[in-house]
Design a protein around this motif. Structure first.
Motif, PDB file in Angstrom:
ATOM      1  N   LEU A  31      84.381  75.032   0.407  1.00 35.92           N
ATOM      2  CA  LEU A  31      83.042  74.001  -0.006  1.00 35.92           C
ATOM      3  C   LEU A  31      81.849  74.099  -0.242  1.00 35.92           C
ATOM      4  O   LEU A  31      81.815  73.490  -0.884  1.00 35.92           O
ATOM      5  N   ARG A  32      81.186  75.434  -0.554  1.00 32.69           N
ATOM      6  CA  ARG A  32      80.598  74.641  -1.704  1.00 32.69           C
ATOM      7  C   ARG A  32      81.230  74.870  -2.171  1.00 32.69           C
ATOM      8  O   ARG A  32      79.955  73.408  -3.594  1.00 32.69           O
ATOM      9  N   GLY A  34      82.952  72.801  -3.580  1.00 36.89           N
ATOM     10  CA  GLY A  34      83.087  71.253  -3.623  1.00 36.89           C
ATOM     11  C   GLY A  34      82.111  70.247  -3.094  1.00 36.89           C
ATOM     12  O   GLY A  34      82.352  68.988  -4.316  1.00 36.89           O
ATOM     13  N   ILE A  35      81.150  70.372  -3.155  1.00 31.75           N
ATOM     14  CA  ILE A  35      80.034  70.056  -2.413  1.00 31.75           C
ATOM     15  C   ILE A  35      79.326  69.789  -4.223  1.00 31.75           C
ATOM     16  O   ILE A  35      79.034  68.969  -4.602  1.00 31.75           O
ATOM     17  N   MET A  36      79.172  70.800  -4.812  1.00 33.63           N
ATOM     18  CA  MET A  36      78.465  71.154  -5.846  1.00 33.63           C
ATOM     19  C   MET A  36      79.444  70.554  -6.939  1.00 33.63           C
ATOM     20  O   MET A  36      79.059  70.359  -8.417  1.00 33.63           O
ATOM     21  N   SER A  38      80.440  67.733  -6.214  1.00 32.12           N
ATOM     22  CA  SER A  38      80.204  65.863  -5.636  1.00 32.12           C
ATOM     23  C   SER A  38      78.938  65.543  -6.733  1.00 32.12           C
ATOM     24  O   SER A  38      78.236  66.606  -7.045  1.00 32.12           O
ATOM     25  N   GLU A  39      79.412  63.779  -6.721  1.00 35.54           N
ATOM     26  CA  GLU A  39      77.835  63.085  -7.113  1.00 35.54           C
ATOM     27  C   GLU A  39      76.981  63.767  -7.033  1.00 35.54           C
ATOM     28  O   GLU A  39      76.592  63.428  -5.458  1.00 35.54           O
ATOM     29  N   ARG A  40      75.399  63.755  -7.229  1.00 40.29           N
ATOM     30  CA  ARG A  40      74.526  64.208  -6.758  1.00 40.29           C
ATOM     31  C   ARG A  40      73.666  62.391  -6.561  1.00 40.29           C
ATOM     32  O   ARG A  40      72.303  62.329  -7.452  1.00 40.29           O
ATOM     33  N   GLN A  44      72.782  56.878  -2.936  1.00 42.14           N
ATOM     34  CA  GLN A  44      73.951  56.919  -1.913  1.00 42.14           C
ATOM     35  C   GLN A  44      73.147  56.743  -0.814  1.00 42.14           C
ATOM     36  O   GLN A  44      73.741  56.263   0.165  1.00 42.14           O
ATOM     37  N   ARG A  48      72.671  53.824   2.431  1.00 40.25           N
ATOM     38  CA  ARG A  48      72.946  54.575   3.914  1.00 40.25           C
ATOM     39  C   ARG A  48      71.652  54.804   4.869  1.00 40.25           C
ATOM     40  O   ARG A  48      72.346  54.342   5.914  1.00 40.25           O
TER      41      ARG A  48
END
Lengths: 245, 201
Positions: A31-32, A34-36, A38-40, A44, A48
């Motif tokens: 999870l970590r 994958g999150i790191m 991801s786009e920051r 976005q 939302r």
């Protein structure tokens, strides 16, 4: 009695029956990672946030009054864009651990409503509201609007003034007329800018009160700082730090 | 992205992931949802790592984020993130499914369920997350003084409701109040223009 209930609640913790320690650390690593990866993009998130969902928000006004009284009026707006807040709940409280309480009248909540229209009066006569009030160690409950004034139908500015005046009257001079912090509270409505938030608060305070330069700084909340929050409900809290802290 | 941010997020994640997972598990009926709440919360933290408070306030800040994520979740904005696939599968194995109804709940669970959402949450934060008042203030976005007042009232109401339930005087469903689930504010009478008597506190 309260402590017994809290002990029982602790024992009812749902996580106790879950074997969370048995979760494979690799699942967290995945999870970590994958999150790191991801786009920051904050855009976005902001898009939302502003998408028109019913985000909760609000303003809480905390006036560091000089007295023993604690008063709060929870105001809700009826219009999405215009700030036409109305009181939907009013509480007056003293020191939470106050001594034994007895019942008695609360005269100030039944004062004639300064801004109530005939229509409002007619409407509020059809309502009853009950609340617990603590003033000076005495608990007062169950007041009706009685054709005089319901907090349900006074304007925000009036409600703020009444709440502050109650605290001052209870405390007696000297009292501090500086609003020291503005809080977010649960509610709903529209996001407003910081300048608008300042104007809103200052409008509620009126000319007799001063807004501390840092008053809004405590209003930050998740995903929407105070000045971005939707405003539907406004909570006015007047209290004495000496009695509540 | 600086190395500092990477390191900071990794440290934050390592220090809080179990606590955050427990927070989520306690508040969802389907364990799989907890994985998504955790994933989305950390996504917010990752995107806003510069805004995450330092040291001891980071954990309550995360809980505050998770609280909002859960609110979205409860509004039906349920998202299934691929990031959480592995964690979701794990939770299905280690977390027993929650009871959907009131049957089989303990008295204190029934008493808690009968309180408004704000009361429930502040009590959960104390009893389950074991947060101090200043930490609760961070989670809920309130002053410490306001937390103290609300906590006092919530504890009192929980005890009162528990007493009623254990004495058999209180219906188990216990939803006598007409409060907004989101705000806890009494508003149904006013909002729906129906007359009647309503308890405010």
């Amino acid at each position: 009695m309260n402590q017994d209930a809290m002990d029982a609640l602790r024992a009812a913790d749902p996580a106790r029956s879950a074997r969370l320690d048995a979760v494979d650390p690799g699942a967290f690593d995945a999870l970590r990672e994958g999150i790191m990866m991801s786009e920051r993009s904050t855009k976005q998130v902001r898009r939302r946030m502003l998408r028109g969902t019913m985000l909760v928000g609000g303003l809480g006004l905390v006036l560091a009054g000089g007295g023993a009284a604690y008063a709060s009026g929870v105001l809700g707006s009826v219009a999405g864009d215009a700030f036409s807040a109305r009181v939907i709940e009013t509480l007056v409280d003293q020191e939470p651990e106050a001594s034994p309480s007895v019942s008695g009248p609360v005269d100030w909540v039944q004062r004639p409503c300064p801004t109530g229209t005939d229509e409002d009066i007619d409407r509020m006569e059809s309502y009853w509201r009950q609340a617990d009030f603590k003033i000076g160690g005495t608990t007062h409950g169950a007041h009706s609007v009685d054709g005089t004034c319901s907090w349900s139908f006074v304007e925000a500015e009036t409600a703020a003034a009444i709440a502050m005046r109650v605290a001052e009257e209870d405390a007696g001079p000297p009292y501090d007329r500086t609003l020291t912090s503005v809080e977010a509270s649960e509610g709903g409505g529209r996001c407003i800018g910081r300048d608008e938030a300042l104007a809103l608060v200052e409008g509620l305070l009126g000319p007799d009160y001063e807004l501390s330069p840092t008053a809004l700084e405590t209003g930050d909340r998740f995903e929407c700082t105070l000045w971005e929050m939707r405003v539907e409900d406004v909570q006015i809290v007047v209290y004495s730090p000496a009695t509540l802290d | 992205m600086s190395t500092t941010d990477d390191e900071r997020f990794s440290a934050l994640f390592a220090a809080t992931n179990r606590d955050l997972l427990a927070y989520a598990v306690r508040r969802v009926s389907d364990p799989a949802d907890a994985a998504d709440v955790v994933a989305e919360t950390y996504l917010v933290a990752w995107r806003r790592i510069a805004e995450v408070p330092r040291e001891g306030r980071a954990r309550p800040w995360l809980f505050g984020v998770a609280r909002r994520v859960l609110a979205n979740h409860h509004r039906g904005e349920r998202r299934r993130s691929a990031l959480a696939d592995r964690l979701r599968a794990q939770l299905g194995e280690v977390v027993p499914p929650a009871d959907a109804g009131l049957q089989g709940r303990s008295d204190v669970e029934l008493a808690l369920a009968g309180l408004d959402e704000n009361d429930q949450e502040i009590l959960r934060l104390v009893a389950w997350e074991e947060l101090a008042r200043d930490e609760i203030a961070v989670v809920l976005g309130l002053s410490r003084a306001a937390v103290r007042v609300r906590l006092h009232r919530a504890r009192r109401r929980l005890a009162e409701r528990l007493t009623l339930i254990t004495s058999g005087d209180e219906p188990a469903s216990g939803d006598a109040r007409k409060r907004s689930r989101r705000t806890g504010h009494v508003m149904s009478e006013w909002a729906s223009a129906r007359s009647g008597v309503e308890e405010a506190r």
